[in-house]
Design a protein around this motif. Structure first.
Motif, PDB file in Angstrom:
ATOM      1  N   LEU A  60     -10.239 -16.249 -29.064  1.00 10.25           N
ATOM      2  CA  LEU A  60      -9.143 -15.893 -29.952  1.00 10.25           C
ATOM      3  C   LEU A  60      -8.790 -14.420 -29.772  1.00 10.25           C
ATOM      4  N   ILE A  61      -7.522 -14.140 -29.479  1.00  6.53           N
ATOM      5  CA  ILE A  61      -7.053 -12.758 -29.374  1.00  6.53           C
ATOM      6  C   ILE A  61      -6.618 -12.267 -30.744  1.00  6.53           C
ATOM      7  N   TYR A  62      -5.764 -13.004 -31.400  1.00  3.80           N
ATOM      8  CA  TYR A  62      -5.436 -12.739 -32.807  1.00  3.80           C
ATOM      9  C   TYR A  62      -4.840 -13.981 -33.435  1.00  3.80           C
ATOM     10  N   GLU A  63      -4.811 -13.968 -34.764  1.00  6.12           N
ATOM     11  CA  GLU A  63      -4.375 -15.130 -35.528  1.00  6.12           C
ATOM     12  C   GLU A  63      -3.451 -14.673 -36.647  1.00  6.12           C
ATOM     13  N   ASN A  64      -2.288 -15.351 -36.756  1.00 13.45           N
ATOM     14  CA  ASN A  64      -1.317 -15.074 -37.820  1.00 13.45           C
ATOM     15  C   ASN A  64      -0.925 -13.596 -37.875  1.00 13.45           C
ATOM     16  N   LEU A  65      -0.646 -13.037 -36.700  1.00 13.29           N
ATOM     17  CA  LEU A  65      -0.240 -11.639 -36.604  1.00 13.29           C
ATOM     18  C   LEU A  65       1.257 -11.531 -36.883  1.00 13.29           C
ATOM     19  N   SER A  66       1.637 -10.662 -37.823  1.00 13.00           N
ATOM     20  CA  SER A  66       3.047 -10.495 -38.190  1.00 13.00           C
ATOM     21  C   SER A  66       3.398  -9.016 -38.236  1.00 13.00           C
ATOM     22  N   PHE A  67       4.558  -8.668 -37.687  1.00 13.95           N
ATOM     23  CA  PHE A  67       5.047  -7.293 -37.783  1.00 13.95           C
ATOM     24  C   PHE A  67       6.540  -7.288 -37.456  1.00 13.95           C
ATOM     25  N   SER A  68       7.194  -6.186 -37.787  1.00  8.38           N
ATOM     26  CA  SER A  68       8.608  -6.010 -37.467  1.00  8.38           C
ATOM     27  C   SER A  68       8.841  -4.577 -37.024  1.00  8.38           C
ATOM     28  N   VAL A  69       9.923  -4.368 -36.277  1.00 13.08           N
ATOM     29  CA  VAL A  69      10.297  -3.035 -35.808  1.00 13.08           C
ATOM     30  C   VAL A  69      11.751  -2.790 -36.195  1.00 13.08           C
ATOM     31  N   PRO A  70      12.012  -1.861 -37.116  1.00 18.29           N
ATOM     32  CA  PRO A  70      13.392  -1.586 -37.549  1.00 18.29           C
ATOM     33  C   PRO A  70      14.209  -0.889 -36.471  1.00 18.29           C
ATOM     34  N   LYS A  71      15.497  -1.056 -36.547  1.00 15.69           N
ATOM     35  CA  LYS A  71      16.425  -0.433 -35.608  1.00 15.69           C
ATOM     36  C   LYS A  71      16.303   1.091 -35.695  1.00 15.69           C
ATOM     37  N   GLY A  72      16.299   1.726 -34.523  1.00 16.05           N
ATOM     38  CA  GLY A  72      16.306   3.177 -34.455  1.00 16.05           C
ATOM     39  C   GLY A  72      14.974   3.840 -34.689  1.00 16.05           C
ATOM     40  N   ARG A  73      13.883   3.062 -34.750  1.00 16.38           N
ATOM     41  CA  ARG A  73      12.555   3.629 -34.977  1.00 16.38           C
ATOM     42  C   ARG A  73      11.736   3.565 -33.690  1.00 16.38           C
ATOM     43  N   ILE A  74      10.797   4.496 -33.558  1.00 21.94           N
ATOM     44  CA  ILE A  74       9.837   4.498 -32.456  1.00 21.94           C
ATOM     45  C   ILE A  74       8.499   4.061 -33.025  1.00 21.94           C
ATOM     46  N   LEU A  75       8.025   2.898 -32.586  1.00 17.24           N
ATOM     47  CA  LEU A  75       6.783   2.346 -33.128  1.00 17.24           C
ATOM     48  C   LEU A  75       5.716   2.296 -32.053  1.00 17.24           C
ATOM     49  N   GLY A  76       4.550   2.843 -32.359  1.00 20.04           N
ATOM     50  CA  GLY A  76       3.430   2.831 -31.440  1.00 20.04           C
ATOM     51  C   GLY A  76       2.386   1.819 -31.856  1.00 20.04           C
ATOM     52  N   LEU A  77       1.934   1.010 -30.902  1.00 16.10           N
ATOM     53  CA  LEU A  77       0.876   0.020 -31.126  1.00 16.10           C
ATOM     54  C   LEU A  77      -0.424   0.598 -30.596  1.00 16.10           C
ATOM     55  N   LEU A  78      -1.405   0.771 -31.495  1.00 13.08           N
ATOM     56  CA  LEU A  78      -2.689   1.363 -31.137  1.00 13.08           C
ATOM     57  C   LEU A  78      -3.798   0.354 -31.358  1.00 13.08           C
ATOM     58  N   GLY A  79      -4.743   0.336 -30.447  1.00 18.30           N
ATOM     59  CA  GLY A  79      -5.896  -0.548 -30.579  1.00 18.30           C
ATOM     60  C   GLY A  79      -6.850  -0.312 -29.428  1.00 18.30           C
ATOM     61  N   LYS A  80      -8.104  -0.661 -29.632  1.00 18.87           N
ATOM     62  CA  LYS A  80      -9.087  -0.529 -28.563  1.00 18.87           C
ATOM     63  C   LYS A  80      -8.795  -1.530 -27.449  1.00 18.87           C
ATOM     64  N   ASN A  81      -9.446  -1.349 -26.319  1.00 12.80           N
ATOM     65  CA  ASN A  81      -9.301  -2.300 -25.224  1.00 12.80           C
ATOM     66  C   ASN A  81      -9.702  -3.691 -25.681  1.00 12.80           C
ATOM     67  N   GLY A  82      -8.870  -4.667 -25.360  1.00 10.40           N
ATOM     68  CA  GLY A  82      -9.190  -6.052 -25.695  1.00 10.40           C
ATOM     69  C   GLY A  82      -8.710  -6.512 -27.045  1.00 10.40           C
TER      70      GLY A  82
END
Length: 295
Positions: A18-40
């Protein structure tokens, strides 16, 4: 606020893992969003889902209101995608590859954005891509994306192979470009210092779940490291508000979104003296470690 990216209840496995389960997110217009996480933790998996290269086991993901797997080609043309800095056709020169790609984007190609970045990198139009460093080649790919003039940029490890000076140059260039043109950017990087200078919002992932999604300024303004002296053998109270608590040699450390007054009240309630309690503001890398742990 209009959301450019909407992902709801994404679940994905590689085989039985399992990589992830029930993952939810949104990115609003005009925003810079960074996704951070450890390897894997699933950063590149998420990029591959957003690019349409990978279909999640379940859940829905849309960009510009269209489901990614059924997206119209004209909509897909409005997405600039960089996968780990790769650039094709390395036998071409800087000038040749720009002319080649421009034919795929009639009416929207902005070659001045490409050559402006190449000038800043001090590479000549006649320079062959195969003779450039890994970091320079990744910036050629990014220059081609900027010339494409997409509304959404999806960038995986955008600063791969760049030395500190060129990383700083490009981070500042991308930030100014995105804000002046009201572009939406979704990106990952292993160099968290770059993200701190660049992003408006951040998602911090742990294995299988999102720990926080909030504006970077809010995270750094609220999340703090706490330290205090405690009697040997004393345990900190088990509370979800205390992140990554440790107690070694009469010193305790933990992280929390609570204020110092709220933390002190919680400690007193547990019978722990907090006369030595102190807190420190964090940079983004410290906050990341405070939420995910060092290992």
């Amino acid at each position: 606020m209009e959301n450019i990216i909407e992902c709801n209840n994404l679940t994905h496995y590689y085989g039985k893992r399992l990589i992830y389960e029930n993952l939810s997110f949104s990115v609003p217009k005009g925003r810079i969003l960074g996704l951070l996480g450890k390897n894997g933790t699933g950063k590149t998996t998420t990029i591959n889902i957003l690019s349409g290269y990978l279909k999640p086991r379940s859940g829905q993901c849309s960009i510009f209101g269209q489901e990614i797997q059924a997206m119209h080609p004209s909509t897909r043309r409005n997405i600039g995608l960089l996968i780990e800095g790769h650039v094709q056709y390395q036998f071409m020169t800087i000038r040749e590859i720009e002319k080649f790609y421009s034919a795929f984007y009639p009416g929207q190609w902005r070659k001045e954005a490409y050559y402006d970045l190449m000038d800043k990198l001090k590479v000549a139009p006649g320079q062959r891509i195969s003779r450039m460093s890994c970091g320079q080649r990744s910036q050629v790919a990014l220059g081609l994306i900027l010339a494409q003039n997409p509304e959404l940029l999806v960038l995986d490890d955008f600063s791969l192979g760049l030395d500190p000076g060129y990383r700083r140059l490009f981070v500042d260039y991308l930030r100014d470009y995105a804000r002046s043109e009201n572009k939406t950017v979704f990106l990952t990087s292993h160099i968290i210092q770059d993200m701190e200078r660049l992003v408006d919002d951040c998602i911090i992932m742990d294995y299988g779940r999102i720990l926080v999604q909030m504006p970077a300024g809010d995270l750094l303004g609220r999340f703090r490291r706490y330290e205090l002296a405690i009697a040997e053998g004393t345990a900190l109270p088990e509370a979800p508000e205390f992140h990554r608590p440790t107690a070694i040699g009469g010193r305790a450390e933990f992280y929390s979104f609570e204020t110092e007054a709220e933390v002190a009240a919680r400690l007193r309630q547990a019978g722990i003296a907090c006369d030595t309690l102190r807190s420190d503001a964090l940079n983004l890398e410290d906050a990341f470690i405070g939420l995910t742990g060092k290992y």
